[in-house]
Enzyme design. Structure first.
Site, short mmCIF file in Angstrom:
data_model
loop_
_atom_site.label_atom_id
_atom_site.label_comp_id
_atom_site.label_asym_id
_atom_site.label_seq_id
_atom_site.Cartn_x
_atom_site.Cartn_y
_atom_site.Cartn_z
N SER A 119 0.82 -1.21 0.00
CA SER A 119 0.00 0.00 0.00
C SER A 119 0.85 1.25 0.00
O SER A 119 0.32 2.35 -0.17
CB SER A 119 -0.85 0.05 1.27
OG SER A 119 -1.61 -1.11 1.40
N HIS A 140 -1.33 -2.75 -7.03
CA HIS A 140 -2.05 -2.43 -5.80
C HIS A 140 -3.56 -2.61 -5.97
O HIS A 140 -4.23 -1.75 -6.53
CB HIS A 140 -1.71 -0.99 -5.36
CG HIS A 140 -2.30 -0.61 -4.05
ND1 HIS A 140 -2.79 0.65 -3.78
CD2 HIS A 140 -2.50 -1.33 -2.93
CE1 HIS A 140 -3.25 0.68 -2.54
NE2 HIS A 140 -3.09 -0.50 -2.00
N GLU A 152 -4.20 0.04 -8.82
CA GLU A 152 -3.13 1.02 -9.07
C GLU A 152 -1.91 0.28 -9.63
O GLU A 152 -1.50 -0.73 -9.05
CB GLU A 152 -2.72 1.72 -7.77
CG GLU A 152 -3.46 3.00 -7.48
CD GLU A 152 -2.96 3.67 -6.19
OE1 GLU A 152 -2.56 4.84 -6.27
OE2 GLU A 152 -2.98 3.03 -5.13
N ASN A 190 -3.84 5.81 -1.18
CA ASN A 190 -3.53 5.89 0.25
C ASN A 190 -2.86 7.20 0.66
O ASN A 190 -2.90 7.57 1.83
CB ASN A 190 -2.69 4.70 0.69
CG ASN A 190 -3.56 3.47 0.83
OD1 ASN A 190 -4.64 3.53 1.42
ND2 ASN A 190 -3.13 2.36 0.26
N1 NAD Z 1 -6.01 -4.36 4.02
C1 NAD Z 1 -6.21 -3.57 2.99
O1 NAD Z 1 -7.25 -2.91 2.88
C2 NAD Z 1 -5.17 -3.49 1.90
C3 NAD Z 1 -5.51 -2.89 0.68
C4 NAD Z 1 -4.58 -2.84 -0.34
C5 NAD Z 1 -3.32 -3.38 -0.13
N2 NAD Z 1 -3.01 -3.95 1.08
C6 NAD Z 1 -1.66 -4.50 1.24
O2 NAD Z 1 -1.73 -5.91 1.05
C7 NAD Z 1 -0.74 -6.55 1.85
C8 NAD Z 1 -1.42 -7.58 2.73
O3 NAD Z 1 -2.37 -6.93 3.56
P1 NAD Z 1 -3.57 -7.75 4.22
O4 NAD Z 1 -4.57 -6.73 4.65
O5 NAD Z 1 -3.97 -8.88 3.35
O6 NAD Z 1 -2.83 -8.32 5.53
P2 NAD Z 1 -3.24 -9.55 6.45
O7 NAD Z 1 -2.65 -9.28 7.78
O8 NAD Z 1 -4.69 -9.85 6.32
O9 NAD Z 1 -2.47 -10.79 5.75
C9 NAD Z 1 -1.09 -10.88 5.63
C10 NAD Z 1 -0.74 -12.36 5.42
O10 NAD Z 1 0.64 -12.44 5.08
C11 NAD Z 1 1.14 -13.61 5.68
N3 NAD Z 1 2.59 -13.54 5.75
C12 NAD Z 1 3.36 -12.83 6.62
N4 NAD Z 1 4.66 -13.05 6.36
C13 NAD Z 1 4.71 -13.92 5.31
C14 NAD Z 1 5.77 -14.53 4.59
N5 NAD Z 1 7.04 -14.31 4.90
N6 NAD Z 1 5.46 -15.37 3.57
C15 NAD Z 1 4.16 -15.62 3.25
N7 NAD Z 1 3.13 -15.07 3.90
C16 NAD Z 1 3.40 -14.22 4.92
C17 NAD Z 1 0.44 -13.67 7.04
O11 NAD Z 1 0.50 -14.97 7.61
C18 NAD Z 1 -0.97 -13.23 6.66
O12 NAD Z 1 -1.78 -14.35 6.34
C19 NAD Z 1 -0.02 -5.44 2.61
O13 NAD Z 1 1.13 -5.07 1.89
C20 NAD Z 1 -1.05 -4.32 2.61
O14 NAD Z 1 -0.48 -3.06 2.73
C21 NAD Z 1 -3.91 -4.03 2.09
#
Ligand code: NAD
Length: 291
Positions: A119, A140, A152, A190
């Site tokens: 993000s 993104h 994005e 963001n």
């Molecule tokens: N939450 C949102 O609204 C949103 C929107 C757009 C982008 N993002 C981005 O997406 C990414 C994930 O966010 P999320 O909300 O899904 O987080 P989340 O906490 O729901 O999930 C993250 C996952 O990554 C896994 N993980 C951690 N380390 C790991 C590794 N070394 N290898 C494999 N898996 C691993 C965790 O076990 C977990 O299941 C982040 O970079 C976040 O910024 C989030």
């Protein structure tokens, strides 16, 4: 390049949504996580979300079963090396993401495109630590991925035109709309959204309004479909804080200072919906504001 198979790293809320939309669009998907539980929950959630699409007649039952059959899961990151396109969607921490790319690199096909769903973190910096900065991009997706139209696309300084065009084609195949952003902290969505959410937390912190009055004000007064605190819980407060820190560090402007109350909630492990507690408490029948 013709993309047929996709590797998704991280089976959290974004990873499972990304796997879902790629499988529906006909790509073979391999999803990995460090936790078998996360993989199992993701597969169950994808099935539930696809069922909902079937009941709303957005897709047929046959398409749903075909999509499910296209998704495989593994705990072994190297297995993703044979896919055409890798989408990293693990926790929003630069050390985590860099370590993933470093571990994966020796197993990659030379032509594989690497992307991150980050993000906020610099695409140029993530790319520079790989062997293929020209085939590395920010990809993104918005949350929830099956619902949100926008993707994005962020080019690092070294990203080549062929990679950008390939991803544009992939977005089109997903039936989504691409917006291009330059590689600056938190890109477009963001950069604008997070300071608003952070300001809502300051408004709560300073006692200007309660959780409910802040959310109601922005829904009814600014026509936002969700209140900013409700949205923060939905995104994940750890992710919100991580993005504010990237903005604060990257742009060195105090206007991006994360609200201490946001930090406190994250320190308490109150990360929003995913931990059942954030600005609202989700453990009962209906969400209850915590302040
Ligand atoms: N939450 C949102 O609204 C949103 C929107 C757009 C982008 N993002 C981005 O997406 C990414 C994930 O966010 P999320 O909300 O899904 O987080 P989340 O906490 O729901 O999930 C993250 C996952 O990554 C896994 N993980 C951690 N380390 C790991 C590794 N070394 N290898 C494999 N898996 C691993 C965790 O076990 C977990 O299941 C982040 O970079 C976040 O910024 C989030």
């Amino acid at each position: 390049m013709d993309i047929k198979s996709v590797g998704v790293i991280g089976a959290g809320q974004m990873g499972n949504g990304i796997a879902h939309v790629f499988a529906v669009a006909g790509f073979d998907v391999m999803m990995t996580d460090i936790s078998q539980d996360a993989l199992d929950q993701a597969m169950a959630l994808i099935r539930r979300n696809l069922e909902r699409q079937v009941s709303r007649e957005k897709i047929s039952r046959e398409d749903m079963e075909a999509a499910m059959a296209r998704i495989t899961t593994t705990l072994k990151l190297p297995e993703l090396g044979q896919t055409d396109l890798v989408i990293e969607a693990a926790t929003e921490r630069e050390t985590v993401k860099s370590a993933i790319f470093e571990d994966l690199q020796p197993h990659l096909k030379p032509e594989t495109i690497l992307t991150s769903n980050t993000s906020s973190i610099s695409i140029t910096r993530l790319a520079s630590r790989t062997d293929r900065p020209e085939r590395f991009m920010g990809f993104h997706f918005m949350n929830p991925v099956p619902v949100m139209q926008l993707v994005e696309l962020i080019r690092g300084i070294a990203t080549d035109e062929a990679t950008y065009k390939t991803l544009l084609g992939v977005v089109e195949k997903l039936g989504k709309t691409a917006a291009s952003a330059e590689d600056f902290p938190a890109f477009i969505v963001n950069r604008i959204l997070m300071p608003m959410i952070n300001e809502a937390v300051y408004t709560l912190y300073e006692g200007v309004g309660s959780v409910r009055s802040i959310d109601e004000s922005m829904k009814l007064g600014a026509n936002h479909p969700m209140g900013p605190l409700e949205l923060a819980d939905f995104i994940g407060l750890d992710t919100c804080l991580a993005i504010m820190n990237v903005l604060h560090d990257g742009l060195a402007d105090t206007k991006y200072r994360p609200c201490p109350l946001l930090t406190k909630y994250v320190e308490a492990g109150w990360l929003g919906r995913k931990t059942q507690r954030g600005f609202y408490d989700y453990r009962g029948e209906v969400p209850v504001p915590t302040r």
